[in-house]
Design a protein around this motif. Structure first.
Motif, PDB file in Angstrom:
ATOM      1  N   ARG A  12      -3.516 -12.152   2.815  1.00 29.09           N
ATOM      2  CA  ARG A  12      -4.260 -10.923   2.637  1.00 29.09           C
ATOM      3  C   ARG A  12      -3.480 -10.112   1.622  1.00 29.09           C
ATOM      4  O   ARG A  12      -2.515  -9.451   1.948  1.00 29.09           O
ATOM      5  CB  ARG A  12      -4.386 -10.194   3.976  1.00 29.09           C
ATOM      6  N   VAL A  14      -2.647  -7.555  -0.042  1.00 30.33           N
ATOM      7  CA  VAL A  14      -2.793  -6.109  -0.079  1.00 30.33           C
ATOM      8  C   VAL A  14      -1.476  -5.524  -0.537  1.00 30.33           C
ATOM      9  O   VAL A  14      -0.440  -5.765   0.058  1.00 30.33           O
ATOM     10  CB  VAL A  14      -3.134  -5.555   1.311  1.00 30.33           C
ATOM     11  N   ILE A  21      -5.136   0.475  -2.903  1.00 32.43           N
ATOM     12  CA  ILE A  21      -4.914  -0.825  -2.269  1.00 32.43           C
ATOM     13  C   ILE A  21      -5.632  -1.874  -3.103  1.00 32.43           C
ATOM     14  O   ILE A  21      -6.801  -1.720  -3.436  1.00 32.43           O
ATOM     15  CB  ILE A  21      -5.509  -0.854  -0.854  1.00 32.43           C
ATOM     16  N   VAL A  23      -6.992  -5.622  -3.067  1.00 28.38           N
ATOM     17  CA  VAL A  23      -7.339  -6.563  -2.012  1.00 28.38           C
ATOM     18  C   VAL A  23      -7.970  -7.808  -2.616  1.00 28.38           C
ATOM     19  O   VAL A  23      -8.784  -7.716  -3.524  1.00 28.38           O
ATOM     20  CB  VAL A  23      -8.348  -5.922  -1.025  1.00 28.38           C
ATOM     21  N   GLU A  49     -10.894 -10.590  -6.520  1.00 25.27           N
ATOM     22  CA  GLU A  49     -10.056  -9.388  -6.521  1.00 25.27           C
ATOM     23  C   GLU A  49     -10.967  -8.170  -6.599  1.00 25.27           C
ATOM     24  O   GLU A  49     -11.807  -8.070  -7.491  1.00 25.27           O
ATOM     25  CB  GLU A  49      -9.098  -9.397  -7.715  1.00 25.27           C
ATOM     26  N   GLU A  95     -13.349  -3.828   5.806  1.00 24.31           N
ATOM     27  CA  GLU A  95     -12.903  -5.175   6.200  1.00 24.31           C
ATOM     28  C   GLU A  95     -13.872  -5.711   7.244  1.00 24.31           C
ATOM     29  O   GLU A  95     -14.197  -5.008   8.218  1.00 24.31           O
ATOM     30  CB  GLU A  95     -11.499  -5.062   6.801  1.00 24.31           C
ATOM     31  N   TYR A 149     -13.749  -8.732   2.638  1.00 24.01           N
ATOM     32  CA  TYR A 149     -13.553  -7.331   2.240  1.00 24.01           C
ATOM     33  C   TYR A 149     -14.656  -6.947   1.272  1.00 24.01           C
ATOM     34  O   TYR A 149     -15.129  -7.777   0.487  1.00 24.01           O
ATOM     35  CB  TYR A 149     -12.211  -7.124   1.528  1.00 24.01           C
TER      36      TYR A 149
END
Ligand code: NDP
Length: 393
Positions: A12, A14, A21, A23, A49, A95, A149
């Motif tokens: 993950r 992050v 952030i 992700v 991304e 999420e 996400y």
């Protein structure tokens, strides 16, 4: 975007840079049109991304009170979100908490462009927000597809054909995943598709197939709550036993029992209401057992979804014998649950009340792991689920 092997644990990714952030989402794309039954190879898991969830656009203008949509407060049961000017919607990063697997996705696999995310809904949690109305920890239901996400932007809201984004109804101690099950689209399909279309009366003989599924199991119980006599069909002895527990007066395994013979035996005067989740041969065998002036609520036809016919193209294997429909003066009505968008919360409120009163039971078949999305979907066509199918990533 880069391809990733399904099942490989992806980091993950992050990393916090100031308040931003970054992700990496895992996304299942449709890469090939299924021919007949879908296969795992029709899908590909890729990494994506996500754009940073920055301060984004200007001020958020959220109106959680569209009057024809929703009449109760957010704290009471839930809320839909409407945005007066979609361009003003500030980005939020969510999420996935529970992803929905539904039969209608087979249609979507004919319609969506290849190499794009599979269509679907999910319960998701806000993990980054610049928006005071949607703080971190808020749960939403959105339709952005098979992905871990999502950054929800104004564009997502504009493109929506169904609901866009909704706040999850307040669940209390109930699992949040019910927001895509009995307290979501399938629950309302049973509620409105049965009550509004069939207008059941006490004593009516009701036939339900797919009776151990997400929609069917709710219809069985709502029909009993309305004083009907329920005849249910499902695809295994275990499912039949559960459907009887739910209150069905008669339940049969359609794989081992002749449908026509069963109906002759338990409904000698005919079926007043037929709630059809299955279509095809089942319906061909069921229709002659309708009573005069019977009502058919055409909810779904899962037994035909893997046949290569497009919506609007008549199937040569149509189950309808026009003679039966005419001579019995049947009322047959198809529907899409989104017809009742304006009354959405009415259905969810009543369903939740019945759950709290112990009058409405539910089951979920939960697949652990985002990599299971395709196999969970394929499993629908083998009856692998009892109740609602959910994937927990
Ligand atoms: P389910 O939870 O019922 O899952 C699908 C079930 O269908 C399987 O478990 C299986 O149960 C049964 N099935 C699969 N293939 C066949 C077959 N060839 N013949 C007979 N049964 C089969 O799904 P849902 O409750 O989510 O949906 C039920 C129906 O309602 C579907 O047709 C769906 O498309 C429709 N639907 C329609 C909506 C609308 O707005 N009109 C909204 C939501 C759903 P078993 O083991 O019993 O065979």
């Amino acid at each position: 975007m880069s391809a990733a092997l399904p099942g490989v644990a992806l980091k993950r990714a992050v990393s916090r840079r100031k308040s931003i952030i970054m992700v990496i989402a895992k996304v299942w794309q449709l890469v090939r049109r299924p021919e007949g039954e879908p296969t795992v190879e029709d899908f590909l898991c890729v990494e994506e991304e996500l754009p940073a969830c920055s301060e984004g656009d200007s001020l958020l203008i959220l109106e959680p009170d569209a009057p024809d949509w929703f009449s109760s407060s957010v704290s009471e049961i839930g809320s839909s979100l409407t945005v007066s000017n979609a361009d003003d919607f500030t980005h939020v990063l969510v999420e996935a908490v529970a992803l929905s697997i539904d039969p209608y996705m087979r249609y979507k696999a004919r319609q969506i462009p290849l190499n794009t995310p599979m269509f679907g809904s999910q319960v998701a949690k806000v993990v980054e927000s610049k928006n005071p109305e949607l703080p971190v920890g808020t749960h939403l239901v959105h339709y952005e597809g098979w992905r871990t996400y999502t950054v929800l932007t104004s564009q997502h809201l504009k493109d929506k054909e169904h609901f866009g984004v909704m706040c999850l109804p307040e669940m209390g101690d109930l699992p949040k995943s019910l927001g895509i099950g009995i307290l979501g689209m399938p629950g309302n399909t049973a509620y409105f598709g049965f009550l509004d279309i069939c207008k059941p009366k006490a004593g009516d003989v009701v036939l339900v197939n797919g009776a151990a599924g997400a929609v069917g199991s709710a219809v069985v119980q709502i029909a009993k709550l309305k004083g009907c006599r329920v005849i249910a069909f499902a695809g295994s002895d275990e499912k039949v036993a559960w459907v009887k527990e739910l209150g069905a007066d008669h339940a049969f395994n359609y794989k081992t029992m002749n449908i026509g013979e069963a109906l002759s035996k338990v409904a000698p005067k005919g079926v007043n209401i037929y709630f059809d989740n299955v279509g095809g041969k089942f319906t061909a065998q069921a229709l002659p057992h309708m009573a005069d002036y019977g009502v058919v609520s055409l909810c779904g036809a899962i037994s035909t979804y893997n046949e290569e016919v497009d919506i609007g193209v008549p199937s040569l294997r149509s189950p309808f014998n026009e003679g039966t429909v005419i001579w019995k003066q049947l009322h047959i009505e198809g529907f899409l649950v989104f017809r009742w968008k304006a009354r959405w919360m009415e259905g969810l409120k009543q369903l939740r009340e019945w759950i709290e009163q112990g009058k409405l039971k539910y089951k979920e078949t939960v697949f652990q792991g985002f990599e299971k999305m395709p196999s969970a979907f394929i499993g629908l066509f083998h009856g692998e689920n009892t109740g609602k199918t959910v994937v927990v990533p």
